[in-house]
Write a protein that holds these residues in place. Structure first.
Motif, PDB file in Angstrom:
ATOM      1  N   LEU A 154      21.212  57.538  55.900  1.00  0.00           N
ATOM      2  CA  LEU A 154      20.735  58.348  55.289  1.00  0.00           C
ATOM      3  C   LEU A 154      20.160  59.490  56.322  1.00  0.00           C
ATOM      4  N   SER A 155      20.229  60.618  56.321  1.00  0.00           N
ATOM      5  CA  SER A 155      19.434  61.663  56.905  1.00  0.00           C
ATOM      6  C   SER A 155      17.951  61.730  56.576  1.00  0.00           C
ATOM      7  N   VAL A 156      16.961  62.112  57.596  1.00  0.00           N
ATOM      8  CA  VAL A 156      15.595  62.080  57.049  1.00  0.00           C
ATOM      9  C   VAL A 156      15.444  63.004  55.891  1.00  0.00           C
ATOM     10  N   LEU A 157      16.123  64.084  55.991  1.00  0.00           N
ATOM     11  CA  LEU A 157      15.845  65.096  54.975  1.00  0.00           C
ATOM     12  C   LEU A 157      16.271  64.461  53.370  1.00  0.00           C
ATOM     13  N   ASP A 158      17.511  63.637  53.630  1.00  0.00           N
ATOM     14  CA  ASP A 158      17.902  63.075  52.053  1.00  0.00           C
ATOM     15  C   ASP A 158      17.054  61.854  51.877  1.00  0.00           C
ATOM     16  N   ALA A 159      16.482  60.969  52.823  1.00  0.00           N
ATOM     17  CA  ALA A 159      15.649  60.079  52.502  1.00  0.00           C
ATOM     18  C   ALA A 159      14.152  60.568  52.077  1.00  0.00           C
ATOM     19  N   SER A 160      13.866  61.477  52.663  1.00  0.00           N
ATOM     20  CA  SER A 160      12.435  62.122  52.230  1.00  0.00           C
ATOM     21  C   SER A 160      12.591  62.902  51.091  1.00  0.00           C
ATOM     22  N   GLN A 161      13.699  63.363  50.687  1.00  0.00           N
ATOM     23  CA  GLN A 161      13.959  63.958  49.102  1.00  0.00           C
ATOM     24  C   GLN A 161      14.046  63.056  47.948  1.00  0.00           C
ATOM     25  N   MET A 162      14.686  61.785  48.440  1.00  0.00           N
ATOM     26  CA  MET A 162      14.609  60.645  47.508  1.00  0.00           C
ATOM     27  C   MET A 162      13.488  59.977  46.994  1.00  0.00           C
ATOM     28  N   ALA A 163      12.514  59.911  48.378  1.00  0.00           N
ATOM     29  CA  ALA A 163      11.392  59.200  48.320  1.00  0.00           C
ATOM     30  C   ALA A 163      10.448  60.181  47.230  1.00  0.00           C
ATOM     31  N   TRP A 164      10.593  61.319  47.519  1.00  0.00           N
ATOM     32  CA  TRP A 164       9.613  62.410  46.978  1.00  0.00           C
ATOM     33  C   TRP A 164       9.989  62.403  45.467  1.00  0.00           C
ATOM     34  N   ALA A 165      11.246  62.148  45.171  1.00  0.00           N
ATOM     35  CA  ALA A 165      11.697  62.233  43.567  1.00  0.00           C
ATOM     36  C   ALA A 165      11.242  60.893  42.821  1.00  0.00           C
ATOM     37  N   MET A 166      11.297  59.985  43.609  1.00  0.00           N
ATOM     38  CA  MET A 166      10.598  58.889  42.995  1.00  0.00           C
ATOM     39  C   MET A 166       9.273  58.710  42.775  1.00  0.00           C
ATOM     40  N   ALA A 167       8.525  59.361  43.740  1.00  0.00           N
ATOM     41  CA  ALA A 167       7.163  59.350  43.656  1.00  0.00           C
ATOM     42  C   ALA A 167       6.531  60.152  42.605  1.00  0.00           C
ATOM     43  N   ARG A 168       7.216  61.473  42.530  1.00  0.00           N
ATOM     44  CA  ARG A 168       6.760  62.404  41.537  1.00  0.00           C
ATOM     45  C   ARG A 168       7.185  61.880  39.997  1.00  0.00           C
ATOM     46  N   THR A 169       8.245  61.052  39.991  1.00  0.00           N
ATOM     47  CA  THR A 169       8.513  60.457  38.592  1.00  0.00           C
ATOM     48  C   THR A 169       7.890  59.155  38.348  1.00  0.00           C
ATOM     49  N   LEU A 170       7.024  58.838  39.490  1.00  0.00           N
ATOM     50  CA  LEU A 170       6.506  57.553  39.209  1.00  0.00           C
ATOM     51  C   LEU A 170       7.589  56.441  39.034  1.00  0.00           C
ATOM     52  N   VAL A 171       8.671  56.270  39.563  1.00  0.00           N
ATOM     53  CA  VAL A 171       9.336  55.134  39.483  1.00  0.00           C
ATOM     54  C   VAL A 171       9.013  54.062  40.419  1.00  0.00           C
ATOM     55  N   GLU A 172       8.349  53.084  39.896  1.00  0.00           N
ATOM     56  CA  GLU A 172       7.779  52.083  40.734  1.00  0.00           C
ATOM     57  C   GLU A 172       8.405  50.754  40.987  1.00  0.00           C
ATOM     58  N   SER A 173       8.252  50.227  42.024  1.00  0.00           N
ATOM     59  CA  SER A 173       9.091  48.792  42.354  1.00  0.00           C
ATOM     60  C   SER A 173      10.408  49.004  42.397  1.00  0.00           C
ATOM     61  N   HIS A 174      11.133  50.080  42.724  1.00  0.00           N
ATOM     62  CA  HIS A 174      12.497  49.933  43.081  1.00  0.00           C
ATOM     63  C   HIS A 174      12.924  49.748  44.364  1.00  0.00           C
ATOM     64  N   PRO A 175      13.968  48.921  44.481  1.00  0.00           N
ATOM     65  CA  PRO A 175      14.396  48.391  46.020  1.00  0.00           C
ATOM     66  C   PRO A 175      14.642  49.498  46.745  1.00  0.00           C
ATOM     67  N   LEU A 176      15.233  50.796  46.142  1.00  0.00           N
ATOM     68  CA  LEU A 176      15.306  51.880  47.037  1.00  0.00           C
ATOM     69  C   LEU A 176      14.278  52.203  47.999  1.00  0.00           C
ATOM     70  N   MET A 177      12.982  52.074  47.543  1.00  0.00           N
ATOM     71  CA  MET A 177      11.836  52.566  48.680  1.00  0.00           C
ATOM     72  C   MET A 177      11.810  51.707  49.674  1.00  0.00           C
ATOM     73  N   GLY A 178      12.357  50.542  49.822  1.00  0.00           N
ATOM     74  CA  GLY A 178      12.548  49.524  50.920  1.00  0.00           C
ATOM     75  C   GLY A 178      13.267  50.017  51.776  1.00  0.00           C
ATOM     76  N   VAL A 179      14.698  50.387  51.211  1.00  0.00           N
ATOM     77  CA  VAL A 179      15.879  51.114  51.971  1.00  0.00           C
ATOM     78  C   VAL A 179      15.344  52.226  52.675  1.00  0.00           C
ATOM     79  N   LEU A 180      14.813  53.146  52.074  1.00  0.00           N
ATOM     80  CA  LEU A 180      14.413  54.547  52.359  1.00  0.00           C
ATOM     81  C   LEU A 180      13.417  54.323  53.560  1.00  0.00           C
ATOM     82  N   GLN A 181      12.626  53.218  53.396  1.00  0.00           N
ATOM     83  CA  GLN A 181      11.581  52.884  54.432  1.00  0.00           C
ATOM     84  C   GLN A 181      12.424  52.530  55.861  1.00  0.00           C
TER      85      GLN A 181
END
Ligand SMILES: C[S@@+](CC[C@H](N)C(=O)[O-])C[C@H]1O[C@@H](n2cnc3c(N)ncnc32)[C@H](O)[C@@H]1O
Length: 823
Positions: A154-181
């Motif tokens: 994933l590009s940095v832009l894509d990863a940061s957009q995904m992370a931002w969306a997850m945080a704004r929507t407060l989707v917690e404990s999804h394995p995606l956050m580990g992947v993005l990290q």
């Protein structure tokens, strides 16, 4: 998606003009259902860009609504669909969904499109449903592709957009956050500061950052942020503060943010909040607060309460377990906050109210309007907020409001406390216990607190000891003796290395309950010479070795110990001992009370002086380790029959020890200066002072006891003099001791009720702050000297001009008492 908007488009003033510009006129413009899917996407996208730049509200425009509903009914290819999603998201158009259009077709989208859709979904209907679908798909694809690739997927832009969306929507404990990290970790050095700041903010918001990653990302941001704006800096600082990151990186970034032109109110409030969480330096905090204060009256209530919270919280994470936060007291801010409270308390929510209450209580600043707001049961407070409010109101001694909160409609009666944590239950117990008369037990809450203790899981060795001590004291105040005993047993069972305050609460509580067995169990659990008391334990060894069991020799040995080992012990030796002896010689007291025994040096001095006329000394010490050493020193001096040492905090011990006891003729205050006034109130209220009693107080200049001194020199039942002298020890820092003579019981309460002027209250705070600093770290003699001189000048500036005397003048000044009138 963010291409530049053509100039002509910018000149349009409404939706029709934009359509006209795009070639959609007349009947064609009125019939979007006849447009092709590509046309729909192109028009929506252009309109959204126009709206973004013109700031014209469009979500309710009939033509816009026609076009968006037409877009829902056509089949769009992935690219136009992303365009439409972006248009709907940026214009915050509600009631339109693209979820169905995307559903079942995720495989058709590239990874970058999925990230864009995730970003858009935040503003669309039921975002979490769509986002979780997208997150599952991205996680699946990235982990699946890892086998074939070593670099980032994933590009940095894509990863940061995904992370931002997850945080704004407060989707917690999804394995995606580990992947993005992991994806971001591979690209930290080449990351754009904006994306990094977004990512850090997102990981912090979801509390899912791995500390080493966070640290590397923070350093990468710091290295690349020279040209970023205030928002990125604020977001990154907020993220560092939220995860309690190292202060140094955050402090550098705050300095940069502070230099940005025109910080918004929200950014300022966030920066100050972060500065407090990161325990930033006080100068930097003061600069930021200066910026906030200029705009404080224009801030929203939420921002304002964050500013108040930050001021009270500064310095909260001190190094030693003994110290508490000192906060940052600013008179001007408090005055402005009072103004806001008076005018806008009707708009307060629970969180705003409790933040303000907490700050006012931390600064011991009474605010009747705030207390009244808390008393109105209508405010919907969560259980956590109730516990903070109860603690704050009890600290501010707002007993009426606390009673109001316990009325059938009040927040305490209607609260459901089951989910509270230890420190919150402790605040509740202590607060309710402090202000509730025993005749009015607090019903269901009291039952809950008792059950909480009995059902507590096994305590970990790292349990919050300040909370445990507060809970122990609260249980006794609420007459929950069985729960107190259970808490004590559980704590000992957990083999916790007891901090002085908790040990003191347990010992003094057991004595109060006459529970000898538990008292002894606590004593037995304490180490004989813990590292923090090695000097004091050494002193005892030295005294035992070199003093042959007579008081005078013990005192000389203690002084030799300091001189030969070049250590400083906080005892009233040297000129201070001369003053004490002069007072004792003149008034020849039968009963002496000392608050602050430490290792018993002054107790031995006082004891040996009053022994000849069969007097006695009662000395209070809150730290059991010191108290035990003091008992041994006193015993070695042969004064066990004369000096009695009470263990516990003065607030608990004084009421107990004075009940039915013969009044004291001499009192020596050598505890924390900010307790002087409260302890004096306890003594006068319980009739514990004999007529003409004398009160000597140490350290009234350094670190100082401004409120106490102000009361003692005000016209009233005390006549006071102040002696300037040098502190004991090699450095001989300047200090004052006060000597006051009680001239009668009349008007005592009125005397205590008069409020010290603001400057004196401010000085009181500075004194306490310096005291905590000296416990927490090292203050050099030169710093102490400068502080003492400044304090003296400030006293005079505040109109506090004590009657200055020399030690040799005390004889005639205390003349009335000469030749033992009190005997
Ligand atoms: C300066 S030392 C006392 C020195 C002693 N008077 C002497 O000259 O040898 C202060 C002591 O007061 C104790 N202390 C502080 N606040 C107290 C309180 N509220 N109640 C009881 N002891 C307190 C501290 O633990 C410390 O040991």
């Amino acid at each position: 998606m963010h291409r530049r908007v053509p100039g002509h488009l910018l000149q349009c003033t409404n939706v029709s003009e934009v359509l006209d510009f795009l070639g959609f006129r007349g009947a064609r413009a009125a019939n979007p259902s006849r447009w092709s899917a590509e046309e729909l996407a192109r028009v929506l996208h252009a309109l959204a860009r126009w709206q973004r730049h013109s700031q014209t509200p469009m979500a309710e425009d009939p033509q816009w609504l026609l076009i968006t509903s037409a877009a829902q009914n056509v089949h769009l290819e992935p690219q136009p669909l992303v365009s439409v999603a972006w248009a709907l998201a940026t214009t915050a158009t509600r009631g339109v969904t693209i979820r169905r259009a995307v559903h079942g077709r995720l495989k058709e989208f590239q990874l970058k499109d999925l990230a864009r859709l995730a970003w858009c979904s935040v503003e669309l209907e039921r975002p979490e449903v769509m986002l979780i679908t997208l997150a599952d798909e991205v996680t699946h694809r990235v982990t699946g592709a890892r086998g074939a690739r070593t670099g980032p997927i994933l590009s940095v832009l894509d990863a940061s957009q995904m992370a931002w969306a997850m945080a704004r929507t407060l989707v917690e404990s999804h394995p995606l956050m580990g992947v993005l990290q992991e994806e971001l970790s591979l690209q930290l050095t080449s990351c754009d500061a904006r994306h990094l700041s977004n990512s850090l903010w997102s990981f912090a918001k979801l509390a899912c950052a791995d500390p080493p990653f966070f640290h590397r990302a923070a350093l990468a941001f710091a290295a690349s942020c020279a040209k970023t704006g205030a928002q990125e800096l604020t977001n990154c600082v907020w993220a560092l503060a939220a995860v309690s990151h190292r202060a140094d990186v955050g402090e550098d970034l705050i300095m940069q943010a502070k230099a940005q032109p025109q910080l918004s109110h929200q950014q300022l409030a966030n920066l100050l909040w972060s500065a407090a969480r990161l325990s930033c330096g006080r100068d930097l905090f003061a600069d930021l607060l200066g910026l906030c204060k200029k705009q404080i009256l224009d801030m929203s209530l939420v921002q304002l309460s964050a500013v108040a919270w930050a001021c009270a919280a500064l310095g909260g994470r001190s190094r030693s377990a003994q110290t508490k936060r000192s906060g940052y007291r600013d008179s001007e801010l408090l005055q402005k906050l009072e103004l806001v409270v008076a005018n806008r308390h009707a708009e307060f929510t629970g969180r705003i109210l409790t933040n303000l209450l907490w700050a006012f209580a931390t600064f011991s600043q009474a605010s009747p309007a705030l207390a009244a707001a808390a008393g109105r049961g209508g405010l919907a407070m969560t259980a956590q907020e109730v516990s903070v409010a109860v603690w704050a109101l009890a600290t501010l001694e707002e007993a009426d409001t606390l009673r109001e909160m316990q009325s059938p409609q009040g927040a305490v009666s209607s609260g459901s406390f089951e989910a509270l944590q230890l420190h919150e239950v402790a605040s509740l117990a202590w607060g309710l216990g402090s202000a509730t008369p025993k005749t009015n037990p607090v019903g269901a809450v009291r039952t809950f607190i008792r059950r909480y203790v009995f059902e507590m899981p096994t305590l970990p060795a790292s349990a919050d000891q300040r909370a445990l001590a507060m809970l122990a004291r609260g249980l006794l105040k609420l007459d929950l003796q069985d729960a107190f005993a259970s808490l004590l047993d559980r704590t000992l069972l957990a083999k916790i290395d007891l901090a002085p305050d908790l040990a003191s609460a347990f010992i003094s509580g057991s004595v109060q309950l006459a529970d000898l067995e538990r008292e002894q169990a606590v004593w037995a659990s304490l180490p004989h010479a813990p590292p923090r008391a090695w000097r004091e334990a050494e002193l005892l060894r030295f005294v035992r070795r070199w003093a042959a069991g007579r008081a005078a020799e013990v005192l000389v040995a203690a002084e030799d110990f300091c001189a030969s080992r070049k250590v400083w012990l906080k005892v009233a030796g040297g000129q201070k001992a001369d003053l004490l002896e002069a007072v004792v010689r003149v008034i020849q007291p039968r009963r002496v009370l000392e608050v602050g025994c430490y290792v018993g040096y002054s107790a031995v001095r006082l004891g040996s002086a009053v022994r000849s006329w069969h007097g006695e000394v009662w000395s209070v010490e809150m730290d059991p380790i010191y108290a035990r050493l003091a008992r041994q020193v006193v015993e070695h001096a042969g004064l066990s029959e004369v000096v009695k040492i009470w263990v516990g905090h003065s607030e608990e011990v004084l009421p107990r020890m004075t009940r039915g006891a013969t009044p004291f003729d001499l009192v020596f205050f050598d505890q924390r200066g900010s307790r002087f006034l409260k302890d004096l109130q306890l003594l006068t209220r319980s009739g514990a002072l004999s007529p003409g009693a004398v009160l000597v107080a140490d350290n009234v200049l350094k670190p100082g006891a401004p409120k106490f001194l102000w009361q003692m020199v005000e016209p009233g039942p005390w006549r006071s003099a102040v002696v300037e002298l040098k502190d004991f020890g090699p450095c001989g820092v300047l200090d004052w001791m006060s000597v006051s003579r009680w001239e009668g019981a009349e008007a005592v309460e009125r005397h205590f009720e008069s409020e010290a002027p603001e400057l004196v209250r401010q000085l009181e705070w500075q004194a306490d702050e310096m005291r905590w600093r000296s416990i927490d770290g090292h203050v050099s003699p030169a710093e102490w000297d400068q502080f003492a001189v400044r304090m003296k000048d400030s006293f005079f500036a505040a109109g506090l001009h004590p009657d200055m005397k020399k030690i040799e003048d005390l004889d005639s000044w205390l003349g009335d008492h000469k030749h033992g009138r009190l005997r």
